[in-house]
Write a protein that holds these residues in place. Structure first.
Motif, mmCIF file in Angstrom:
data_model
loop_
_atom_site.group_PDB
_atom_site.id
_atom_site.type_symbol
_atom_site.label_atom_id
_atom_site.label_comp_id
_atom_site.label_asym_id
_atom_site.label_seq_id
_atom_site.Cartn_x
_atom_site.Cartn_y
_atom_site.Cartn_z
ATOM 1 N N GLN A 1 113.445 -51.460 27.614
ATOM 2 C CA GLN A 1 114.387 -50.559 26.948
ATOM 3 C C GLN A 1 115.776 -51.204 26.980
ATOM 4 O O GLN A 1 116.098 -51.988 27.874
ATOM 5 C CB GLN A 1 114.436 -49.207 27.681
ATOM 6 C CG GLN A 1 113.117 -48.464 27.704
ATOM 7 C CD GLN A 1 112.683 -48.042 26.320
ATOM 8 O OE1 GLN A 1 113.510 -47.741 25.450
ATOM 9 N NE2 GLN A 1 111.375 -48.030 26.085
ATOM 10 N N ASP A 2 116.564 -50.835 25.969
ATOM 11 C CA ASP A 2 117.907 -51.414 25.904
ATOM 12 C C ASP A 2 118.696 -50.967 27.134
ATOM 13 O O ASP A 2 118.777 -49.774 27.433
ATOM 14 C CB ASP A 2 118.622 -50.963 24.627
ATOM 15 C CG ASP A 2 119.953 -51.682 24.450
ATOM 16 O OD1 ASP A 2 120.126 -52.750 25.104
ATOM 17 O OD2 ASP A 2 120.812 -51.197 23.706
ATOM 18 N N TYR B 1 117.867 -55.596 30.353
ATOM 19 C CA TYR B 1 117.370 -56.192 29.104
ATOM 20 C C TYR B 1 118.378 -57.192 28.554
ATOM 21 O O TYR B 1 118.010 -58.297 28.144
ATOM 22 C CB TYR B 1 117.094 -55.078 28.101
ATOM 23 C CG TYR B 1 116.664 -55.588 26.746
ATOM 24 C CD1 TYR B 1 115.396 -56.124 26.559
ATOM 25 C CD2 TYR B 1 117.550 -55.529 25.659
ATOM 26 C CE1 TYR B 1 115.000 -56.591 25.317
ATOM 27 C CE2 TYR B 1 117.158 -56.003 24.421
ATOM 28 C CZ TYR B 1 115.882 -56.531 24.254
ATOM 29 O OH TYR B 1 115.508 -57.006 23.019
ATOM 30 N N ARG B 2 119.672 -56.791 28.545
ATOM 31 C CA ARG B 2 120.692 -57.702 28.012
ATOM 32 C C ARG B 2 120.826 -58.948 28.895
ATOM 33 O O ARG B 2 121.032 -60.066 28.402
ATOM 34 C CB ARG B 2 122.020 -56.956 27.910
ATOM 35 C CG ARG B 2 122.053 -55.951 26.749
ATOM 36 C CD ARG B 2 123.464 -55.467 26.483
ATOM 37 N NE ARG B 2 124.021 -54.723 27.604
ATOM 38 C CZ ARG B 2 123.890 -53.423 27.772
ATOM 39 N NH1 ARG B 2 123.184 -52.702 26.885
ATOM 40 N NH2 ARG B 2 124.427 -52.819 28.795
ATOM 41 N N ASN C 1 117.901 -61.233 28.112
ATOM 42 C CA ASN C 1 118.126 -61.893 26.820
ATOM 43 C C ASN C 1 119.139 -63.030 26.959
ATOM 44 O O ASN C 1 118.984 -64.097 26.342
ATOM 45 C CB ASN C 1 118.624 -60.880 25.791
ATOM 46 C CG ASN C 1 117.473 -60.162 25.112
ATOM 47 O OD1 ASN C 1 116.368 -60.686 25.043
ATOM 48 N ND2 ASN C 1 117.715 -58.949 24.601
#
Length: 368
Positions: A52-53, A57-58, A61
């Protein structure tokens, strides 16, 4: 330096250096492999989840986008840590240990040198050098003590003949009415004491020359047979006075590349030693020969058997076989020490043996 010229210790040190370098490279390769493996496994594991964002997650990434930079940074950090460990634990520690060992060698102590386990073979070599340094220091100290004792004895002995010379000359001056026989007797005694005084002064000069002179050789082909014949002829009066004879058992020619002047000093010292310590009415025998590579000369005389403990020290500086012997025959204890130095400068050896009231000095010289 070629492989054939390397010493065993140098070879072992080089082998250990290669082994340490190999371990260092393996550690780096293992670290790189671990980092890359972790990156791949992390990517595969993270790909199996639905994210999920959010912050995690960021962040993942961001790591994926800069995976090469992140891996390179981690690898570089690991390389720094690994290098520091090898340098700090091995190189610096060993250098500090070697520096401490060098200080111990400069001023040798009774305590042995201790190095890290990785320098075990170097430790053995350094301790051997330390033992040699200690032995040399003790030998030098003992020689210096013997020299000082001898100088004290000589200085004391100078008084007796000097007092006698002055006394008899004063008597000759103050008593002009002495009979010719008595005057001749006093003159003879004064001359003997003056000669004794000259011998003592010459011994002082021998000690000084031995301490200050560095021997250098001027080699040229020399017939040792002819040289020994000349030396023996010069010694005939001394041998006759001691009731001795000398027999030469030498080949017609015995050529040797040597410094004739200095080697004749060796033969002079050996013959003088034989004349002092031989039993009256006996024969001094000088024999020699060559096998093409080595010239061997032996000086044999009949004399009191020398104990082994004295034979082991007979070539030491200022060592005298009989310290209680009058200095007129005992000398300064330098003759055999000088003989050994000259023979070894020629690349040869000299040794002494004694058994059954026989003393033999053997001189070996290179024939070419």
């Amino acid at each position: 330096m070629s492989k054939d010229q390397r010493t065993p210790l140098q070879g072992r040190i080089q082998s250990r250096a290669f082994r340490t370098w190999g371990i260092y490279l393996l550690a780096l390769m293992a670290w790189v492999t671990i980092v890359i493996t972790c990156a791949i496994l992390g990517y595969l594991v993270c790909s199996t989840f639905t994210w999920q964002d959010g912050l995690v997650y960021r962040l993942l990434n961001l790591l994926r986008d800069y995976i090469v930079f992140v891996c390179a940074t981690v690898i570089l950090a690991g390389w720094v840590v690994i290098s520091y460990q090898f340098i700090a634990r091995y190189a610096v520690r060993e250098l500090e240990a070697l520096a401490d060992a060098a200080e111990q060698l400069v001023s040798p102590q009774d305590e042995p040198i201790s190095l890290p386990d990785s320098l075990g073979e170097v430790e053995v070599q350094l301790n051997a050098a330390r033992e040699r340094a200690l032995r040399d220091a003790r030998a030098a100290q003992a020689a210096e003590q013997r020299k000082n004792d001898l100088v004290v004895y000589l200085a004391h002995d100078l008084k007796t003949p000097l007092t006698s010379v002055i006394g008899y000359l004063t008597l000759l001056r103050d008593e002009p009415q002495l009979s010719p026989e008595l005057r001749a007797r006093y003159t003879h005694i004064a001359l003997e004491k003056a000669e004794r005084l000259e011998d003592l002064i010459n011994e002082f000069f021998d000690i000084t020359r031995f301490n200050l002179t560095h021997l250098e050789l001027e080699k040229q082909p020399t017939d040792l047979t002819r040289m020994l014949q000349q030396v023996v002829s010069e010694f005939q009066p001394m041998l006759a006075e001691a009731d001795l004879t000398c027999r030469l058992d030498l080949p017609e020619k015995l050529l040797c590349p040597c410094d004739g002047e200095k080697l004749s000093r060796v033969f002079d010292n050996l013959l003088r030693n034989a004349s002092y310590y031989s039993l009256p009415g006996t024969e001094v025998r000088i024999a020699g020969g060559s096998d093409g590579e080595t010239i061997t000369l032996t000086f044999t005389n009949a004399g009191k058997t020398i104990p082994q403990e004295k034979l082991d020290r007979i070539f030491e500086q200022f060592f005298r076989l009989d310290s209680s012997r009058a200095t007129r025959t005992g000398g300064a204890g330098l003759g055999l020490a000088i003989a050994k130095e000259i023979v070894e400068l020629h690349g040869g050896t000299i040794r002494a043996e004694s058994a059954h009231d026989t003393v033999t000095f053997t001189v070996c010289l290179p024939a070419s």
